[in-house]
Structure formats: structure tokens, C-alpha cells
Scaffold this motif. Structure first.
Motif: not given
Length: 301
Positions: A36-41, A46-49, A240-241
Motif C-alpha cells: 500500500d504505497f499510498s501510505m505516508s512514510l 509506525k506500521e513497521k514498529n 524514495s521517500q
């Protein structure tokens, strides 16, 4: 392994640039988009953590060791979101001072040599990007890479109880990795030989594991693998971000960029080391599948 001087270049020399670009608790490891690359960095980090925290079963009673903690984004997350107790370790003085200034319990210490008498034992341990720096090119050439990793897992074994979990996030070499002898900073720009030579310059003292299998093999016999997933595509988007954030104008940050110009002009090695700001050799390595990126969750048997 990369020594303190190596890591001080990578993470202290341009510490202020990182923090001015990405915030005080800068998260300098691959985020988790899951397509889901519509997510902000920030959302993906935060999803990773959150994923790491859930994978390690961390709650308000957990004592957690954050190895190679960087600027403390994971420690910040688990203390603020879950109420856990966190101890962070880094070899970078700049990172440690930034973390301490932001209220995190962080020490300058080599996480490969932590013993129970240093901080006690832990309910869970995370090492996000640290393994990438554990084995040097010289150690690899001498045939000691496997020993470096097996020694590290013995350290983890002493710090965790039975059933305790360990999360590792690391870059690895992938199917299109070339022979070391082919690496050449004078090779065609963007070629495997060129970008891998720049990676060695950018991360002095560091050599990656050959696939997740090398890591998993050296975790035995004391740890079993709970889950494994590739974050290669996520890392491409993350880089990229990052590039956008590094280029975003900030007067203080651009003054710091200008302060590095004399060193850039006079020092060829420094020009190679800061290539990350110009051509992103790690991004190219992921795109060409020279490198991959894995999230590994282990449990002590």
C-alpha cells in the motif's frame, strides 16, 4: 565488524542532517507498506514498529533491548504506545546523545558483547539493521562470517529466557550479487560493480549475509524461526521517500550541506561515502535484486 569510527561517519557526521530531514527520532530503516504505497512514510514506519512490537509480544510489563537503536524510533514507540521498558544500544555518540536528549535510555555500547551482568536479561530483543554492520569485508575474506553470526546468537541466548523472542531486520545479498573482485567505483555508473563498490564505501567495515538462510542457519540450535518476510519493495519506496525529505528545503539543513562542500571537493573517499544523497546505490541494489531485505522473528527454544 564496523568499528566506532566507521559508524560515527555513517551515523554521527551527518546526524543533524538526518534529524532535520526526518525528525528527532529519525527512523533510518526500511518501513512496512505491504504493497500500500499510498501510505505516508510516517504511517509505514509506525506500521513497521507495530509489527515488530506484536511479533515480540511486547506489553506494559516487557523489558526490551533495542540493539543498534539508531535515533530510537522503536524504543520511542514501545515506551509511548505500550508502556514497555526499553534499553537502547548504539556505537554512534551522535545517535546516543540525540536519544538521551529525547528522554530515551540509550548507551554507547557494542551490542555483540552485551552480557546479563550489564543490564540483566530481557523479555524481548530487537535488532533493526544492526546485523548489516556485524561482519567486515576482512572477516568475510578470512572465512569468519558464519562464526560472527553464530557468536551473536550465543549472546542473544544468554540474554533471553526460554520462549523469549528476537526480531531481526537486515539487508542481505540476493540472487544477482556479483563476485567481490568485480566491485569497482570506476565501473559504469549504475552497474552492479559500481553501486556495490559505493555501498562498501558508504558503509565501511560492513559486509552483508548471503541471504536469510545464512542468518537462520546460525541461529540454530538455540532459536527457531517464527516468521520470515521480504521487505525489498518496501525499502525501495522508503528510500524514495527519504530522498524527498533530504532535499526538502530547510535553511539550517542546507547550511550544513554547504559546510560539507570543502570536504566533498578535497576528499575523494568522502565523495564516494555520500553518494547515497546523489544516486542511492542501495535503492539500485534492491531494484536489481543484488540485495534483498528481510524481517525475521526468532524464538528461543
Amino acid at each position: 565488524m564496523a568499528d566506532k569510527a566507521d559508524l560515527d561517519f555513517t551515523y554521527t557526521t551527518i546526524d543533524k542532517i538526518f534529524r532535520l530531514s526526518m525528525g528527532e527520532t529519525a527512523d533510518y530503516s526500511g518501513a512496512k507498506y505491504d504493497g500500500d504505497f499510498s501510505m505516508s512514510l510516517e504511517e509505514a514506519q509506525k506500521e513497521k514498529n507495530r509489527f515488530i512490537t506484536d511479533s515480540l509480544n511486547i506489553d506494559g510489563e516487557s523489558k526490551v533491548l533495542d540493539m543498534a537503536c539508531g535515533w530510537g524510533p522503536f524504543s520511542h514507540f514501545i515506551t509511548k504506545e505500550r508502556g514497555a521498558i526499553s534499553i537502547g544500544l548504539t556505537l554512534s555518540k551522535g545517535q546516543a546523545e540525540a536519544c538521551q536528549k529525547n528522554g530515551l535510555n540509550v548507551f554507547v555500547k557494542d551490542c555483540r558483547y552485551v552480557k546479563p551482568e550489564d543490564f540483566g536479561t530481557f523479555d524481548a530483543i530487537a535488532c533493526i539493521g544492526g546485523l548489516e554492520h556485524f561482519c567486515s569485508v576482512e572477516e568475510w575474506k578470512e572465512g569468519n562470517q558464519e562464526e560472527v553470526y553464530s557468536d551473536f546468537f550465543r549472546t542473544l541466548n544468554d540474554l533471553l529466557p526460554k520462549g523469549g523472542r528476537f526480531y531481526m531486520q537486515t539487508m542481505t545479498f540476493s540472487k544477482n550479487m556479483i563476485d567481490f573482485e568485480e566491485l569497482d567505483v570506476k565501473a559504469k555508473k549504475g552497474s552492479a560493480a559500481h553501486v556495490m563498490a559505493l555501498m562498501v564505501k558508504e558503509f565501511p567495515g560492513s559486509w552483508l549475509p548471503y541471504g536469510p538462510e545464512m542468518v537462520i542457519r546460525n541461529a540454530e540450535p538455540n532459536f527457531k524461526l517464527i516468521s520470515q518476510s521480504s521487505g525489498r519493495l518496501d525499502y525501495i519506496e522508503t528510500i524514495s521517500q527519504w530522498r524527498k525529505k533530504f532535499r526538502k528545503f530547510n535553511l539550517k539543513k542546507y547550511w550544513l550541506y554547504l559546510s560539507l562542500v570543502p570536504k566533498y571537493v578535497m576528499d575523494k573517499e568522502f565523495r564516494h561515502q555520500v553518494a547515497v544523497f546523489k544516486i542511492s546505490p542501495n535503492k539500485i541494489c534492491f531494484e536489481k535484486e543484488i540485495m534483498d531485505h528481510y524481517r525475521l522473528v526468532f524464538e528461543k527454544i
